[in-house]
Motif scaffolding. Structure first.
Motif, PDB file in Angstrom:
ATOM      1  N   GLY A 108       0.826  -1.206   0.000  1.00  0.00           N
ATOM      2  CA  GLY A 108       0.000   0.000   0.000  1.00  0.00           C
ATOM      3  C   GLY A 108       0.859   1.254   0.000  1.00  0.00           C
ATOM      4  O   GLY A 108       1.810   1.350   0.781  1.00  0.00           O
ATOM      5  N   ILE A 109       0.528   2.205  -0.878  1.00  0.00           N
ATOM      6  CA  ILE A 109       1.363   3.399  -1.014  1.00  0.00           C
ATOM      7  C   ILE A 109       0.847   4.589  -0.207  1.00  0.00           C
ATOM      8  O   ILE A 109       1.556   5.580  -0.058  1.00  0.00           O
ATOM      9  N   HIS A 110      -0.373   4.483   0.306  1.00  0.00           N
ATOM     10  CA  HIS A 110      -0.932   5.624   1.041  1.00  0.00           C
ATOM     11  C   HIS A 110      -0.062   6.080   2.211  1.00  0.00           C
ATOM     12  O   HIS A 110       0.187   7.291   2.360  1.00  0.00           O
ATOM     13  N   PRO A 111       0.447   5.188   3.056  1.00  0.00           N
ATOM     14  CA  PRO A 111       1.237   5.660   4.201  1.00  0.00           C
ATOM     15  C   PRO A 111       2.496   6.428   3.806  1.00  0.00           C
ATOM     16  O   PRO A 111       2.894   7.356   4.523  1.00  0.00           O
ATOM     17  N   VAL A 112       3.122   6.065   2.684  1.00  0.00           N
ATOM     18  CA  VAL A 112       4.400   6.700   2.354  1.00  0.00           C
ATOM     19  C   VAL A 112       4.233   8.011   1.600  1.00  0.00           C
ATOM     20  O   VAL A 112       5.169   8.815   1.561  1.00  0.00           O
ATOM     21  N   ILE A 113       3.065   8.244   0.999  1.00  0.00           N
ATOM     22  CA  ILE A 113       2.884   9.529   0.318  1.00  0.00           C
ATOM     23  C   ILE A 113       2.063  10.504   1.157  1.00  0.00           C
ATOM     24  O   ILE A 113       1.790  11.626   0.733  1.00  0.00           O
ATOM     25  N   GLU A 114       1.696  10.062   2.364  1.00  0.00           N
ATOM     26  CA  GLU A 114       0.852  10.907   3.208  1.00  0.00           C
ATOM     27  C   GLU A 114       1.478  12.272   3.478  1.00  0.00           C
ATOM     28  O   GLU A 114       0.802  13.295   3.434  1.00  0.00           O
ATOM     29  N   PHE A 115       2.793  12.292   3.717  1.00  0.00           N
ATOM     30  CA  PHE A 115       3.458  13.565   3.987  1.00  0.00           C
ATOM     31  C   PHE A 115       3.300  14.538   2.839  1.00  0.00           C
ATOM     32  O   PHE A 115       3.093  15.741   3.029  1.00  0.00           O
ATOM     33  N   PHE A 116       3.355  14.027   1.619  1.00  0.00           N
ATOM     34  CA  PHE A 116       3.399  14.887   0.449  1.00  0.00           C
ATOM     35  C   PHE A 116       2.062  15.554   0.147  1.00  0.00           C
ATOM     36  O   PHE A 116       2.017  16.603  -0.474  1.00  0.00           O
ATOM     37  N   TYR A 117       0.942  14.938   0.559  1.00  0.00           N
ATOM     38  CA  TYR A 117      -0.319  15.634   0.327  1.00  0.00           C
ATOM     39  C   TYR A 117      -0.825  16.345   1.579  1.00  0.00           C
ATOM     40  O   TYR A 117      -1.640  17.257   1.502  1.00  0.00           O
ATOM     41  N   ARG A 118      -0.324  15.941   2.780  1.00  0.00           N
ATOM     42  CA  ARG A 118      -0.796  16.584   3.995  1.00  0.00           C
ATOM     43  C   ARG A 118      -0.069  17.897   4.269  1.00  0.00           C
ATOM     44  O   ARG A 118      -0.651  18.844   4.810  1.00  0.00           O
ATOM     45  N   ASN A 119       1.196  17.962   3.880  1.00  0.00           N
ATOM     46  CA  ASN A 119       1.994  19.157   4.117  1.00  0.00           C
ATOM     47  C   ASN A 119       1.487  20.318   3.263  1.00  0.00           C
ATOM     48  O   ASN A 119       1.343  20.207   2.056  1.00  0.00           O
ATOM     49  N   ARG A 120       1.217  21.454   3.891  1.00  0.00           N
ATOM     50  CA  ARG A 120       0.693  22.610   3.160  1.00  0.00           C
ATOM     51  C   ARG A 120       1.635  23.097   2.071  1.00  0.00           C
ATOM     52  O   ARG A 120       1.213  23.632   1.058  1.00  0.00           O
ATOM     53  N   GLU A 121       2.927  22.940   2.319  1.00  0.00           N
ATOM     54  CA  GLU A 121       3.913  23.456   1.375  1.00  0.00           C
ATOM     55  C   GLU A 121       4.332  22.410   0.342  1.00  0.00           C
ATOM     56  O   GLU A 121       5.230  22.644  -0.455  1.00  0.00           O
ATOM     57  N   SER A 122       3.667  21.261   0.353  1.00  0.00           N
ATOM     58  CA  SER A 122       4.075  20.194  -0.558  1.00  0.00           C
ATOM     59  C   SER A 122       3.839  20.586  -2.012  1.00  0.00           C
ATOM     60  O   SER A 122       2.931  21.354  -2.341  1.00  0.00           O
ATOM     61  N   TYR A 123       4.665  20.021  -2.866  1.00  0.00           N
ATOM     62  CA  TYR A 123       4.582  20.228  -4.300  1.00  0.00           C
ATOM     63  C   TYR A 123       3.624  19.188  -4.852  1.00  0.00           C
ATOM     64  O   TYR A 123       3.988  18.032  -5.069  1.00  0.00           O
ATOM     65  N   LEU A 124       2.359  19.564  -5.084  1.00  0.00           N
ATOM     66  CA  LEU A 124       1.330  18.605  -5.463  1.00  0.00           C
ATOM     67  C   LEU A 124       1.523  18.040  -6.859  1.00  0.00           C
ATOM     68  O   LEU A 124       0.824  17.120  -7.261  1.00  0.00           O
ATOM     69  N   SER A 125       2.477  18.593  -7.603  1.00  0.00           N
ATOM     70  CA  SER A 125       2.774  18.063  -8.931  1.00  0.00           C
ATOM     71  C   SER A 125       3.894  17.023  -8.921  1.00  0.00           C
ATOM     72  O   SER A 125       4.359  16.607  -9.981  1.00  0.00           O
ATOM     73  N   SER A 126       4.339  16.608  -7.739  1.00  0.00           N
ATOM     74  CA  SER A 126       5.367  15.570  -7.658  1.00  0.00           C
ATOM     75  C   SER A 126       4.893  14.302  -8.364  1.00  0.00           C
ATOM     76  O   SER A 126       3.771  13.844  -8.155  1.00  0.00           O
ATOM     77  N   LYS A 127       5.735  13.739  -9.215  1.00  0.00           N
ATOM     78  CA  LYS A 127       5.387  12.517  -9.935  1.00  0.00           C
ATOM     79  C   LYS A 127       5.492  11.322  -8.985  1.00  0.00           C
ATOM     80  O   LYS A 127       6.492  11.165  -8.292  1.00  0.00           O
ATOM     81  N   ILE A 128       4.461  10.481  -8.964  1.00  0.00           N
ATOM     82  CA  ILE A 128       4.463   9.263  -8.166  1.00  0.00           C
ATOM     83  C   ILE A 128       4.630   8.088  -9.127  1.00  0.00           C
ATOM     84  O   ILE A 128       3.807   7.890 -10.028  1.00  0.00           O
ATOM     85  N   VAL A 129       5.701   7.313  -8.954  1.00  0.00           N
ATOM     86  CA  VAL A 129       5.976   6.203  -9.868  1.00  0.00           C
ATOM     87  C   VAL A 129       6.361   4.962  -9.070  1.00  0.00           C
ATOM     88  O   VAL A 129       6.770   5.050  -7.910  1.00  0.00           O
ATOM     89  N   ILE A 130       6.228   3.809  -9.707  1.00  0.00           N
ATOM     90  CA  ILE A 130       6.628   2.533  -9.116  1.00  0.00           C
ATOM     91  C   ILE A 130       7.932   2.093  -9.778  1.00  0.00           C
ATOM     92  O   ILE A 130       8.083   2.157 -11.003  1.00  0.00           O
ATOM     93  N   GLY A 131       8.876   1.645  -8.954  1.00  0.00           N
ATOM     94  CA  GLY A 131      10.159   1.199  -9.467  1.00  0.00           C
ATOM     95  C   GLY A 131      10.255  -0.316  -9.456  1.00  0.00           C
ATOM     96  O   GLY A 131       9.931  -0.959  -8.450  1.00  0.00           O
ATOM     97  N   LYS A 132      10.689  -0.903 -10.557  1.00  0.00           N
ATOM     98  CA  LYS A 132      10.923  -2.342 -10.589  1.00  0.00           C
ATOM     99  C   LYS A 132      12.106  -2.659  -9.679  1.00  0.00           C
ATOM    100  O   LYS A 132      13.147  -2.019  -9.755  1.00  0.00           O
ATOM    101  N   GLY A 133      11.953  -3.655  -8.817  1.00  0.00           N
ATOM    102  CA  GLY A 133      12.974  -3.908  -7.807  1.00  0.00           C
ATOM    103  C   GLY A 133      12.776  -2.915  -6.676  1.00  0.00           C
ATOM    104  O   GLY A 133      11.705  -2.838  -6.086  1.00  0.00           O
ATOM    105  N   THR A 134      13.798  -2.156  -6.379  1.00  0.00           N
ATOM    106  CA  THR A 134      13.702  -1.146  -5.321  1.00  0.00           C
ATOM    107  C   THR A 134      13.753   0.257  -5.917  1.00  0.00           C
ATOM    108  O   THR A 134      14.366   0.483  -6.965  1.00  0.00           O
ATOM    109  N   GLY A 135      13.122   1.174  -5.225  1.00  0.00           N
ATOM    110  CA  GLY A 135      13.165   2.564  -5.659  1.00  0.00           C
ATOM    111  C   GLY A 135      14.565   3.141  -5.565  1.00  0.00           C
ATOM    112  O   GLY A 135      14.972   3.969  -6.392  1.00  0.00           O
ATOM    113  N   LYS A 136      15.315   2.685  -4.586  1.00  0.00           N
ATOM    114  CA  LYS A 136      16.673   3.192  -4.393  1.00  0.00           C
ATOM    115  C   LYS A 136      17.564   2.850  -5.581  1.00  0.00           C
ATOM    116  O   LYS A 136      18.443   3.631  -5.961  1.00  0.00           O
ATOM    117  N   GLU A 137      17.367   1.675  -6.189  1.00  0.00           N
ATOM    118  CA  GLU A 137      18.160   1.290  -7.352  1.00  0.00           C
ATOM    119  C   GLU A 137      18.034   2.318  -8.467  1.00  0.00           C
ATOM    120  O   GLU A 137      18.996   2.611  -9.178  1.00  0.00           O
TER     121      GLU A 137
END
Length: 368
Positions: A108-137
């Motif tokens: 589930g991705i809701h817990p990890v993107i919660e900061f980005f939509y709850r924060n008043r100063e967040s950049y709502l145009s941030s691209k949300i993508v899924i990474g094959k393997g790990t995101g860090k790679e």
């Protein structure tokens, strides 16, 4: 010139939010890319590409890029841990790209993107993508080049313009999560070489969970046309017949019309008919130039091939339990009593989806 353009890109979100002040850039560390993954012991691992901006006086700045990592049992507090590992004040609210590893996305991705939509100063145009393997790679590609997240952003914007992937950001993803009658599809990135990233297609979701199923990019444009999201200037290529002995053709879409009709029969079986009409212009079609194109036959061949591929796509969606067409939304709106008594997660797999694609060639090119 490259450094000047980079500084402009970095400070533009701050200028647009009305917070332009040179003092805000002094000893400030901006995050332009974030990744989230799950570790083997179930912790949440975050990594950021942090751009440390140091004022040199006289309106000059020095930009340094570094990869910073932290782990916690939950996403809460990860920002504090990351902030303690870098000089200056960490600002993740203007991150351009948020990459979620596929194992974490399945939870589930809701817990990890919660900061980005709850924060008043967040950049709502941030691209949300899924990474094959790990995101860090993906985020750690070409560590010596600064900043990699801008290269990923340009890659995504190019794929959006070609209608290979949908335009998804923090705002639209949040709305999708709230909409219980429609599932989302998100861009799917893959690290293909040690220093290369490419758009592999789209990841299919059920609610906020990645189903583990994807559609490759050679099918994602057709999916977007079935969803009525295909750009009217989109370009596609297809092989008619077998790959070894088929006819290859590429074309540009000039107009798209789509009709989606959901019906509930007396026995409460649900069907969904999707009719798509594509007006196209041929770009390339190698053939015997002594003969004119049989437009009628080519229209039929293209229609048959696209309808066949559309059925493969809808079958994949049903198996993945991904209601990308919003059939559930129509049921809840037009048949509220039925919606109340069914379990949509279980009922969706019984829905009969019948796609039909009609192709209409409006221009064959200057030489035909």
């Amino acid at each position: 010139m490259r450094k000047i353009c980079l500084i402009i890109l970095l400070i533009l979100p701050i200028m647009l939010t009305g917070c332009w002040d040179q003092r805000l850039l002094v000893n400030r560390t901006l995050v332009n890319g974030v990744s989230f993954d799950v570790t083997e012991d179930g912790k949440i691992a975050a990594a950021v590409r942090a751009l440390n901006i140091q004022s040199k006086g006289g309106g000059l700045f020095e930009v340094q890029d570094e990869l910073v990592e932290a782990e916690r049992p939950t996403p809460v507090g990860l920002g504090l841990d990351l902030d303690s590992k870098i000089p200056g004040e960490l600002d993740a609210s203007k991150a351009h790209v948020v990459i979620i590893g596929e194992d974490l996305a399945k939870k589930g991705i809701h817990p990890v993107i919660e900061f980005f939509y709850r924060n008043r100063e967040s950049y709502l145009s941030s691209k949300i993508v899924i990474g094959k393997g790990t995101g860090k790679e993906i985020l750690s590609v070409e560590k010596e080049k600064s900043p990699i997240a801008f290269a990923i952003l340009q890659l995504l914007e190019g794929a959006e313009a070609d209608t290979v992937i949908p335009k998804k950001n923090t705002f639209t993803v949040w709305n999708n999560i709230l909409d219980t009658g429609k599932d989302m599809v998100l861009p799917y990135l893959e690290r293909v070489k040690s220093d290369k990233i490419e758009v592999a297609g789209v990841a299919l979701f059920n609610d906020d969970k990645y189903t583990g199923k994807t559609l490759p990019k050679d099918k994602s444009s057709l999916l977007l046309s079935l969803m009525n999201q295909l750009d009217k200037n989109n370009r596609m290529a297809i092989i008619l017949g077998s790959e070894s002995n088929g006819r290859s053709i590429s074309f540009s879409t000039r107009d798209l019309t789509r009709n989606l009709e959901v019906q509930v029969k007396k026995d409460e079986k649900i069907t969904c008919k999707i009719d798509v009409k594509l007006d196209i212009e041929i770009i390339s079609y190698p053939q015997d130039f002594t003969n004119e194109i049989n437009v009628k036959k080519l229209n039929e061949d293209l229609s048959d091939e696209f309808t066949k591929k559309a059925k493969e796509i809808t079958n994949t969606l049903v198996k993945a339990n991904c209601d990308a067409f919003g059939i559930g939304r129509q049921i809840s709106s037009l048949h509220p009593e039925l919606w109340k008594k069914i379990n949509w997660d279980k009922e969706y797999k019984n829905v009969q989806i019948e796609p039909v694609v009609k192709v209409n060639i409006i221009k064959t090119g200057n030489v035909f």
